[in-house]
Design a protein around this motif. Structure first.
Motif, short mmCIF file in Angstrom:
data_model
loop_
_atom_site.label_atom_id
_atom_site.label_comp_id
_atom_site.label_asym_id
_atom_site.label_seq_id
_atom_site.Cartn_x
_atom_site.Cartn_y
_atom_site.Cartn_z
N GLU A 419 -64.80 56.81 64.88
CA GLU A 419 -64.30 57.12 66.10
C GLU A 419 -64.09 55.49 66.96
O GLU A 419 -64.69 54.85 66.63
CB GLU A 419 -65.31 57.74 66.83
N LYS A 425 -67.29 57.97 70.48
CA LYS A 425 -68.45 57.26 69.93
C LYS A 425 -69.71 58.20 70.33
O LYS A 425 -70.67 58.37 69.79
CB LYS A 425 -68.68 55.92 70.18
N SER A 428 -70.20 61.64 68.96
CA SER A 428 -70.58 61.51 67.55
C SER A 428 -72.05 61.03 67.36
O SER A 428 -73.03 61.53 66.57
CB SER A 428 -69.80 60.33 66.84
N TYR A 432 -74.98 63.45 65.89
CA TYR A 432 -75.58 62.73 64.67
C TYR A 432 -77.12 62.82 64.72
O TYR A 432 -77.95 63.44 64.06
CB TYR A 432 -75.26 61.06 64.77
#
Length: 736
Positions: A419, A425, A428, A432
């Motif tokens: 990304e 970002k 993500s 995560y």
């Protein structure tokens, strides 16, 4: 000085006049301590009397000193000194850093120097004495050009700005200049600026103003954040401390006994609200061991300023009504970017950099306030394309501790992947950490958020039990990973709103078990946006300890019965249909438009009313003030004003007979006849051998009233309204 003090009490402290003698005490305290408050209050501040009294007194002192110097001082530039000193003092007391004063500096320089040039060109020569003979003037005196005079043009300069008649007539004895004249021997002769002097002076003014302004801007201490400001050297006596880091209290609050803390009322649209969380504290600084915030709290008024706010928040302006249900800690509930507070029963201080509020006195049950704030809209369509906020003020939100373990750096790279956009970002990183297989949410997880604890939490090769985390670990890991990826972020501590505690639409009772923390990322043009790396649906989960014989290390083990029976948090339904910029219950832009409309309406009414009122005042004064001769002259001035309203020339060279002839030609013979009868009365009153009596004065005003009626009769409605509201009679006339 007495007038300035009375003004300060009646205007600046108008709201406290009903308090009786205490208003005098408040006035004295403001005069004594106002400078200290100006140096410590958060900007911008509410314009109350405690803050405005000192500037008002300084402005009065500068104006008074300037007036004295204009009359008495021989130095041309001396009158500029008081306002210049007042301006410098104002800059030191109230100026906010970060704003350019280039235009204002240039304007002050140009105006000041231009006035100096004009005044220098008007100064009289030493020893010049003038003897001025005047004709028919606004004050009723006569001259050679008046009817019955020596033949020079009639009207001359008016004596006062309002055209009022003098209280006494000039001497009745004849002089060499005519039957009745006045000599102004000994008066200084003021002359117009010479063209040559201005031709040299004005370019010099432009050059000096340009040089002075440019040098001021280039000076390293004149502009920007590094310029000298005494506010930086005087901090308010506000000490807000908490015995424990609010981040580490989240877990204990959720697992402890439930206590009602406060009630929140938010604007609701069909049961939907604009936010699902309330913030109490912000943590910005991380030294590798703990999170804290060292920003300064300042005392402020009802306006919560944004001058020192590093990130501008846009969205909806809403109002939040907060009532404390029990005594509590120092931090007060807020949301978004606060802009104002009212109806507060608790003393408070404000942290401009974070938007946090804190009670300066112990919070009591029943304390209440209404907070206005800008809150980002849920599901803002600009989010996917938004970039991160930038600037020197963003640096603290990108700061990283020294010696970050490689495991944390590798985790950031794994979480972001390929990304490249800011929003990519962020999403993500959120996904995560939301992976319950890798990072289970566990209310019994080991506490701690130091670099060592985060290394154990994020290391994929570590012990599985170390991957169990709670809000403290998830939010700290997100902010640290985000900063590694150049995403300015911070930790917000507060409470999640629970729809089950809502007694009516938009009203929530917040308890200690709703404590929560979340990361916020600064996005350009939007503000601080909240994200949830912690799975909110699992906040009550208690995972069993790992089985040492289990090769998985306990992952995938069944939840404890308490966790299985626990209900997920029921969050309020967010209002996602609101357009950007909607007020949502706040005053918003619509209130500003209403205020502007009201101001324009007041101006539109006040100006015409002032013109009509001033004309009526002059008419009464002319008809009643002074001896009969002055009242006759006042009648003539009244006629001239009515004619000037309708476009007749105001030339001072016209005699009374000439004015009557022009009026007859342009407005009809009836008007001319009345003026023809009035002209001899004026000439006789001003230049006759005997003093006129009251009968002559009454006759003059009867003719004036008749002429005015004839003028109105010949007007159409539009012309009559235009004449009534015309300011021409109130303007000064050119003198010859």
């Amino acid at each position: 000085m007495a007038g300035a003090l009375v003004f300060g009490v009646l205007v600046l402290f108008a709201g406290r006049l009903t308090d009786g003698a205490s208003v005098v005490t408040d006035f004295g305290a403001a005069a004594r301590d106002g400078w200290a408050r100006l140096l410590t209050v958060g900007l911008p501040a509410a314009p109350d009397g405690d803050l405005l009294l000192l500037p008002v007194l300084l402005v009065w002192l500068a104006a008074f000193s300037t007036a004295v110097l204009v009359v008495r001082a021989e130095a041309v530039l001396a009158p500029l000194l008081p306002p210049l000193l007042g301006y410098v003092v104002a800059l030191l007391l109230v100026a906010s850093r970060g704003r350019s004063l280039f235009v204002l500096t240039g304007l002050i320089a140009v105006v000041g120097l231009a006035l100096a040039v004009v005044r220098a060109a008007q100064l009289p020569g030493r020893g010049r004495i003038a003897a001025v003979a005047v004709g028919l003037t606004e004050d009723g005196t006569g001259g050679p050009g008046a009817p019955g005079g020596a033949g020079a043009p009639g009207e001359a300069d008016q004596a006062g700005s309002d055209g009022s008649a003098p209280t006494s007539r000039p001497g009745r004895g004849r002089s060499q200049s005519g039957p009745r004249s006045r000599s102004l021997a000994g008066a200084p002769s003021w002359r117009r600026p010479r063209a040559g002097q201005l031709a040299v002076g004005i370019p010099a003014v432009a050059l000096m103003a340009a040089l002075g302004t440019g040098l001021a801007v280039l000076s390293p201490i004149a502009e920007g954040n590094d310029r000298f400001d005494p506010r930086d050297h005087r901090h308010p006596p506000v000490d807000i401390t908490s015995t424990l880091n609010p981040l580490v209290q989240v877990k204990s609050a959720r697992g402890g006994a439930e206590r009602k803390l406060f009630t929140v009322r938010l604007p609701s649209n069909d049961g939907k609200v604009v936010t699902d969380r309330i913030r109490t504290a912000v943590l910005t600084d991380f030294d590798g061991a703990t999170w804290r915030d060292d920003s300064v709290f300042v005392r402020t008024g009802s306006v919560l300023g944004t001058d020192d706010t590093p990130v501008t928040t846009t969205g909806r302006e809403i109002q939040m009504d907060v009532t404390a249900q029990a005594p509590g800690g120092p931090f007060l509930p807020t949301l978004g970017q606060p802009t104002g507070i009212r109806d507060a029963t608790v003393s408070y201080a404000y942290q401009p950099s974070s938007g946090s509020l804190a009670a300066t006195d112990p919070l009591r049950a029943g304390d209440r306030y209404v907070l206005t704030a800008q809150v980002p809209v849920a599901d803002d369509p600009r989010l996917p394309d938004a970039g991160v906020a930038r600037g020197t003020e963003i640096a603290p939100y990108l700061a990283l501790p020294a010696n970050i373990p490689d495991e944390i750096t590798y985790a950031a790279a794994d979480a972001v992947g390929t990304e490249t956009t800011a929003f990519g970002k962020i999403t993500s990183l959120t996904a995560y950490l939301n992976n319950s297989t890798m990072f289970p949410v566990d209310l019994d997880a080991r506490p701690g958020h130091s670099l060592g604890a985060l290394k154990r939490f994020l290391d994929p090769g570590g012990v599985k039990a170390d991957h169990h985390g709670y809000v403290e670990q998830f939010v700290t890991a997100f902010v640290l990973l985000a900063r590694i990826e150049s995403l300015p972020s911070r930790i917000a501590v507060g409470y999640l709103l629970d729809g089950r505690t809502s007694s009516q639409a938009g009203e929530f009772t917040v308890t200690s078990r709703q404590a929560f923390a979340w990361p916020e990322v600064a996005l350009e043009g939007i503000g601080w946006v909240a994200f949830d790396p912690t799975d909110i649906s699992k906040l009550k989960d208690r995972l069993p300890p790992p089985d040492p014989d289990d090769p998985t290390g306990g992952d995938g083990a069944a939840q404890a019965p308490e966790a299985q029976a626990a209900d997920a948090v029921v969050r309020p339904e967010l209002d996602r249909s609101a357009d950007l910029g909607a007020t949502g219950g706040g005053s918003g832009a619509s209130s500003l438009w209403w205020v502007l409309l009201l101001v324009l309406l007041v101006v539109a009414v006040a100006i015409p009313a002032g013109i009509v009122g001033e004309k009526a005042r002059r008419r009464r004064r002319r008809a009643r003030s002074g001896p009969p001769a002055a009242r006759v002259a006042g009648a003539w001035r009244e006629v001239r004003d009515r004619l000037a309203e309708r476009g007749l020339a105001r030339s001072l060279s016209l005699s009374a007979d000439q004015v009557a002839d022009l009026a007859a030609a342009r407005r009809g013979p009836l008007v001319g006849d009345q003026l023809a009868l009035l002209a001899p009365l004026v000439g006789t009153a001003l230049f006759g051998a005997t003093e006129p009596d009251d009968t002559d004065a009454r006759r003059a005003w009867e003719l004036t009233a008749a002429a005015s009626r004839e003028l109105r009769r010949s007007d159409g409605v539009r012309r009559w309204v235009t004449a009534t509201l015309s300011p021409v009679p109130l303007l000064p006339r050119r003198r010859r």
